[in-house]
Every structure is written in C-alpha cells, then in structure tokens.
Design an enzyme around this catalytic site. Structure first.
Site, mmCIF file in Angstrom:
data_model
loop_
_atom_site.group_PDB
_atom_site.id
_atom_site.type_symbol
_atom_site.label_atom_id
_atom_site.label_comp_id
_atom_site.label_asym_id
_atom_site.label_seq_id
_atom_site.Cartn_x
_atom_site.Cartn_y
_atom_site.Cartn_z
ATOM 1 N N LYS A 193 0.843 -1.196 0.000
ATOM 2 C CA LYS A 193 0.000 0.000 0.000
ATOM 3 C C LYS A 193 0.880 1.248 0.000
ATOM 4 O O LYS A 193 1.480 1.605 1.009
ATOM 5 C CB LYS A 193 -0.935 0.055 1.211
ATOM 6 C CG LYS A 193 -2.029 1.102 0.961
ATOM 7 C CD LYS A 193 -2.621 1.694 2.202
ATOM 8 C CE LYS A 193 -1.828 2.826 2.782
ATOM 9 N NZ LYS A 193 -1.766 4.052 1.954
ATOM 10 N N THR A 216 6.225 8.042 13.448
ATOM 11 C CA THR A 216 6.250 7.319 14.722
ATOM 12 C C THR A 216 4.832 7.178 15.267
ATOM 13 O O THR A 216 4.469 6.128 15.807
ATOM 14 C CB THR A 216 7.180 8.039 15.712
ATOM 15 O OG1 THR A 216 8.525 7.921 15.203
ATOM 16 C CG2 THR A 216 7.143 7.425 17.100
ATOM 17 N N GLY A 266 3.229 4.410 13.420
ATOM 18 C CA GLY A 266 3.938 3.175 13.793
ATOM 19 C C GLY A 266 3.414 2.603 15.108
ATOM 20 O O GLY A 266 3.248 1.391 15.255
ATOM 21 N N GLU A 320 10.013 1.321 10.508
ATOM 22 C CA GLU A 320 11.067 2.321 10.268
ATOM 23 C C GLU A 320 10.380 3.670 10.372
ATOM 24 O O GLU A 320 9.554 4.022 9.537
ATOM 25 C CB GLU A 320 11.701 2.083 8.897
ATOM 26 C CG GLU A 320 13.038 2.756 8.745
ATOM 27 C CD GLU A 320 12.908 4.144 8.170
ATOM 28 O OE1 GLU A 320 12.851 5.097 8.985
ATOM 29 O OE2 GLU A 320 12.854 4.275 6.946
ATOM 30 N N CYS A 344 13.588 10.852 6.707
ATOM 31 C CA CYS A 344 13.554 10.504 8.127
ATOM 32 C C CYS A 344 14.935 10.642 8.744
ATOM 33 O O CYS A 344 15.058 10.784 9.952
ATOM 34 C CB CYS A 344 12.964 9.126 8.339
ATOM 35 S SG CYS A 344 13.550 7.948 7.136
ATOM 36 N N GLU A 377 9.961 16.027 14.975
ATOM 37 C CA GLU A 377 10.348 15.869 13.578
ATOM 38 C C GLU A 377 9.497 16.820 12.732
ATOM 39 O O GLU A 377 8.271 16.746 12.748
ATOM 40 C CB GLU A 377 10.108 14.427 13.136
ATOM 41 C CG GLU A 377 10.553 14.186 11.712
ATOM 42 C CD GLU A 377 10.410 12.730 11.298
ATOM 43 O OE1 GLU A 377 9.352 12.135 11.558
ATOM 44 O OE2 GLU A 377 11.366 12.197 10.706
HETATM 45 P P1 ADP Z 1 3.211 10.907 7.127
HETATM 46 O O1 ADP Z 1 2.794 11.512 8.444
HETATM 47 O O2 ADP Z 1 4.625 11.106 6.791
HETATM 48 O O3 ADP Z 1 2.246 11.148 6.001
HETATM 49 P P2 ADP Z 1 2.135 8.422 7.873
HETATM 50 O O4 ADP Z 1 2.780 7.647 8.941
HETATM 51 O O5 ADP Z 1 0.858 9.128 8.160
HETATM 52 O O6 ADP Z 1 3.219 9.372 7.320
HETATM 53 O O7 ADP Z 1 1.861 7.506 6.606
HETATM 54 C C1 ADP Z 1 2.721 6.485 6.165
HETATM 55 C C2 ADP Z 1 1.879 5.388 5.560
HETATM 56 O O8 ADP Z 1 1.033 4.842 6.560
HETATM 57 C C3 ADP Z 1 0.950 5.836 4.438
HETATM 58 O O9 ADP Z 1 0.913 4.818 3.445
HETATM 59 C C4 ADP Z 1 -0.378 5.965 5.135
HETATM 60 O O10 ADP Z 1 -1.482 5.810 4.286
HETATM 61 C C5 ADP Z 1 -0.306 4.817 6.118
HETATM 62 N N1 ADP Z 1 -1.185 4.928 7.288
HETATM 63 C C6 ADP Z 1 -1.625 6.043 7.913
HETATM 64 N N2 ADP Z 1 -2.419 5.738 8.957
HETATM 65 C C7 ADP Z 1 -2.492 4.384 9.016
HETATM 66 C C8 ADP Z 1 -3.134 3.434 9.879
HETATM 67 N N3 ADP Z 1 -3.891 3.817 10.906
HETATM 68 N N4 ADP Z 1 -2.956 2.116 9.638
HETATM 69 C C9 ADP Z 1 -2.182 1.705 8.622
HETATM 70 N N5 ADP Z 1 -1.559 2.530 7.766
HETATM 71 C C10 ADP Z 1 -1.690 3.861 7.953
#
Ligand code: ADP
Length: 489
Positions: free
Chosen positions: A183, A238, A241, A258, A292, A392
């Site tokens: 995804k 994070t 994550g 990561e 990052c 960050e």
């Molecule tokens: P950023 O804040 O840099 O946009 P994110 O951590 O929000 O990074 O997003 C990184 C990835 O995680 C993207 O592919 C996003 O769609 C996905 N994502 C965001 N929220 C969730 C969630 N609750 N469960 C699984 N994947 C998610």
C-alpha cells in the site's frame, strides 16, 4: 522548460491477483502535483473488501506449487527481470515520481529510481543464497535449520521516497519467497502502480505482488488488521507506527517499523569547516528535508559557530526552490498542502519560542502556480527544550545549537526520543569513533551525511523503530527459522 506534456498519466486501478481492478466501492481519489497544486490523475481508493481480495490473492499465490516449488534461482531471475523493466523506463519513472512527489527530477533519477533498480538486483542475488545451518547437537541426531518465508507480507510505505520504499520491502520479501500486498502512500501512489506493471511484464506470477492505492484508514488499517496477513513492514511516522504495533497485536503479526528521526549533525571545532558546511546543508535540504534521516539538528562547537553559520547561510541561500522537472533544480516543493501547513506551524512555533530566524521561513511562488514551495529555513539560538529541537518537522527547517565539548554534544545529540541517524564532523579519528559508538542511532556518519547503500543495514534505535532493512539484515525480516531434528540412532 519542463517536459510534463510528454508523459501521459493514466488513471490508476488496483493491482490484485495479476489483474487491474477498480475498488469494489468504485471510489477514487486525486493525486496532486505538489509543484502546481493541480491534480495529476485519479486512482482507486481501496477499502477493507479490496484488502481482503488482495490478501486472498497473495495467499493463493503463496501456497501455489508454482511459487512454493519455484527454484530460488528462478525467483532471483524474476527480480533481475523487474529491475530490467524498471531500468528500461527509468527516465519516465523519474518524471512520474517528480510530478507525484515534487522532488527534483535529477535526484529522482539519480537516487530514487537508480537505487530502486539496484535494490531489485541486489536481492535478486540473494534469492538462492538464503540457507540454514547444521547445528552440532548432542546425541544421535541431525539438527538443521531452514529459513522459510514468513508468508503474506503487508508493506505500508510513505510518500518521501515512493518507489524506493516499495523496492526496499518488495525486493527482499520476494527474494525470500513471500508474497506481498503493497500500500503506497495516498500522496504518491503512481510509481507503485508502475512497479506492479513492471512485475507483470517481468513474468512475476499473479498474486505475488498486489498493489492497493488508498488511504491509511481504511486501506492500511485493514491490511494491519487482516487475520491472514503474516507480517507488516511499515515505514512512516512514529505516531502511525505506534498505532500499527498496537493493532497488529490482535493477530500477533510480525511487525517491522522504520519511523521518524530528529538526527543530530555534530561539528567539532577541528572539523574541515567547508566540507561540514556542505554536508550540513545537504543533510537538511536534500529532498526538501522530507527524509527521516534529515540532519535537522545542527550542533556546532561554540568556537567555530559564527564562522560556520555565516558560511552555512551563504550555501543555504543557493538552494533556491524551483520547478522540480527542471534538471537544474535542487529544492522542490513540499509534498502536500497539509505538509506545508505543518511545517509553517513549526516555523511559527520556533519564532514564538524565541529562536532566531536566520534564513527563510517563507513560502515562494514558482512558475506562477500555487505549489507548496518553502524557502530553506534556518533557526539559530535554539535550545534543546524548544519544540523545533524535539519534534520531527519533515521540511527544510534547520535548528542550530552550540556545545562546548564532545561529551556535551553527544549528550545533546542523544537527548531525543528518536535514534535513526547521527553524524559527526572531525579530523580526530579517536573522537570520531568515540562519538560513533556513543550516539544511540541506527546509522552514524563520520565526515559525510546521507550515505545509503542497498548492502548496508538501515533502521532505528529507540522510537525510530526496529528491524533492519537492506543488506543481508532484511532477510531476517522476511524469513522465519525452522529447526528440523532427524533421529540417526
Ligand atoms: P506521514 O505523516 O509522513 O504522512 P504516515 O505515517 O501518516 O506518514 O503515513 C505512512 C503510511 O502509513 C501511508 O501509506 C499511510 O497511508 C499509512 N497509514 C496512515 N495511517 C495508518 C493506519 N492507521 N494504519 C495503517 N496505515 C496507515
């Protein structure tokens, strides 16, 4: 100036079981060109039922004899073939990445696309070298281990290096014999779809790689919750994550994360100042600070602070935001309006907390469009407790602090919840290694910054995550070990 017109960007569908499909809901969303704030095209918006179809396709492909019994060397050949397909279209992929993400096309071509191709070739080489051990156990027994694939792997990736992040996960996962549901980030879905196309053209069996464009919620979350997904490999914030780790607990999925960083870049008073100035500006402005590992905290010895900052401001002023499709551009826009707002919020906070704005802090217009451009920004007089020194930012915003000796620099450097990367600039080999050993980070650079190679492990300490991608270390993420006992008595 640009060759946007030569690249026709088609609407995107989901790639499931070797077929292009609409989302079951029929829903789509636009992907925006950050340099113009205009939509490039629309792609399918996956939801839980699409995730279920993709996971079923990945499971079927995983269990099929045609995959289970495929010689490891042939898996390697498929990965080489994917690399070749990507290479044939490298220039086009670079432009596509640039339009979707905003990064300068020169960097997209020389780093993102090149390194993605390299990653597939590197893991192609590993496919037939993944072996177990024979263990010298007591008694009349033969005991040996097998490194078996984990199964169906969900890969959830961010928008800052879209194709490269896909490659880092898909290539080792397939080399180890897994199948994948990928995804990509909603901001940058297009090159992941091109990876699916390359995989199909390369002859990868249907269902081994599935690509679902969609949002974190519901697409990413459904993948994390799905009971038939064996592992989640995630790169992103994070905050997300932590959500993923919690959600994955329900099905006890294996997880590798990561995550973010707030990396200290330490310049000692015996450093080669000109080299360190160059390194410090690249450390924060490369990819518009949306890395990052960005060197977002510059710690300079107080003795050289004034000279260093003067030179740094001069160099940073050379990073002029421009059209990312122009090969001369070194600083593109931020990826999205949301990201620009976040970064502007941090800049306002830095000012209100009393840091001195030495450079930038303002938006710029490029080509008369409402793109998400921001000037390189540097704050001086930053204190460790200020938000801009702790959180960050993920933008071209540097916080400069000073220190009076190496131990203080290490202490400030480690005073963060993150631990992804750190750097030290010095001519003293003992100080360099002392710092490298004391800094709690997954990567430490000495007299350099941002080096990465497919062969070298990458990952975080502390809240920057766990698990090591790249190199032979990634094989641990995508295999599990079986111990086999044979009675010879
Ligand atoms: P950023 O804040 O840099 O946009 P994110 O951590 O929000 O990074 O997003 C990184 C990835 O995680 C993207 O592919 C996003 O769609 C996905 N994502 C965001 N929220 C969730 C969630 N609750 N469960 C699984 N994947 C998610």
């Amino acid at each position: 100036m640009t060759d946007t017109a030569t690249l026709e960007i088609q609407p995107g569908q989901l790639f499931i079981g070797g077929e292009w499909q609409d989302a079951a809901s029929g829903e789509t969303f636009d992907t925006i060109n950050p340099a113009t704030a205009e939509p490039l095209t629309h792609v399918a918006a996956a939801a839980a039922d699409d995730v279920d179809r993709a996971v079923k396709a990945a499971r079927t492909a995983f269990e099929a004899d045609s995959w289970q019994k495929l010689d490891a060397r042939k898996r390697g050949k498929l990965l080489y073939a994917i690399a070749d397909k990507l290479e044939e279209r490298a220039d086009e992929l670079a432009r596509l990445e640039t339009m979707d993400n905003g990064k300068p096309v020169r960097e997209a071509r020389m780093i993102d696309i090149k390194e993605s191709i390299d990653c597939f070739r590197y893991y192609a080489g590993w496919a037939d070298k993944i072996s177990g051990d024979v263990i010298p156990v007591p008694g009349p027994y033969l005991n040996y281990t097998r490194r078996e694939p984990v199964g169906v792997c969900g890969a959830i990736i961010p928008w800052n290096y879209p194709l490269q992040m896909a490659a880092w996960k898909v290539a080792p996962a397939i080399a180890c014999g897994n199948t994948v549901v990928l995804k990509p980030a909603e901001q940058t879905p297009l090159t992941a779809l091109e990876l699916a196309r390359a995989a199909a053209e390369a002859g990868l069996p249907a269902g081994v790689l599935n690509v679902l464009t969609g949002f974190g919620e519901p697409a990413g979350a459904s993948l994390v919750n799905h009971p038939d997904v064996d592992k989640i490999a995630f790169t992103g914030s994070t905050a997300v994550g932590k959500i993923i780790q919690k959600q994955a607990a329900d099905t006890l999925k294996k997880v590798s994360l990561e995550l973010g960083g707030k990396s200290p870049n330490i310049v000692l008073d015996d450093a080669d100042i000109d080299a360190a100035v160059k390194g410090a500006s690249m450390a924060i402005f490369y990819n518009t600070g949306q890395a990052c590992t960005a060197g977002s905290r510059l710690l300079v010895h107080e003795k050289i602070r004034d000279e260093f900052v003067e030179k740094l401001l001069k160099r940073a002023s050379g990073f002029v935001p421009g059209d990312p499709l122009d090969p001369k551009t070194r600083l593109g826009p931020l990826v999205s309006a949301e990201q620009l707002d976040r970064v502007m919020g941090y800049i306002a906070q830095g000012k209100s907390e009393g840091a001195e704005l030495l450079l930038g802090g303002d938006r710029v217009e490029v080509n008369g469009k409402a793109g998400y451009f921001l000037n390189p920004t540097i704050f001086g007089d930053v204190e460790s407790k200020m938000v801009i020194a702790c959180e960050e930012i993920f933008g071209p915003v540097l916080a400069v602090q000073t220190f009076s000796d190496l131990e203080e620099a290490i202490q400030i450097g480690n005073n963060t919840e993150y631990g992804l990367a750190a750097a030290v600039w010095t001519r003293d080999v003992r100080k360099a290694h002392h710092a490298a050993h004391q800094l709690r980070a997954g990567t430490v650079w000495i007299n350099t910054y941002h080096n990465l190679d497919t062969a070298s492990p990458f990952g975080g300490y502390k809240q920057s995550g766990y698990g090591r991608e790249l190199g032979r270390y990634a094989l641990d993420l995508y295999t599990q070990v079986k111990s086999v006992w044979v009675n010879l008595g």
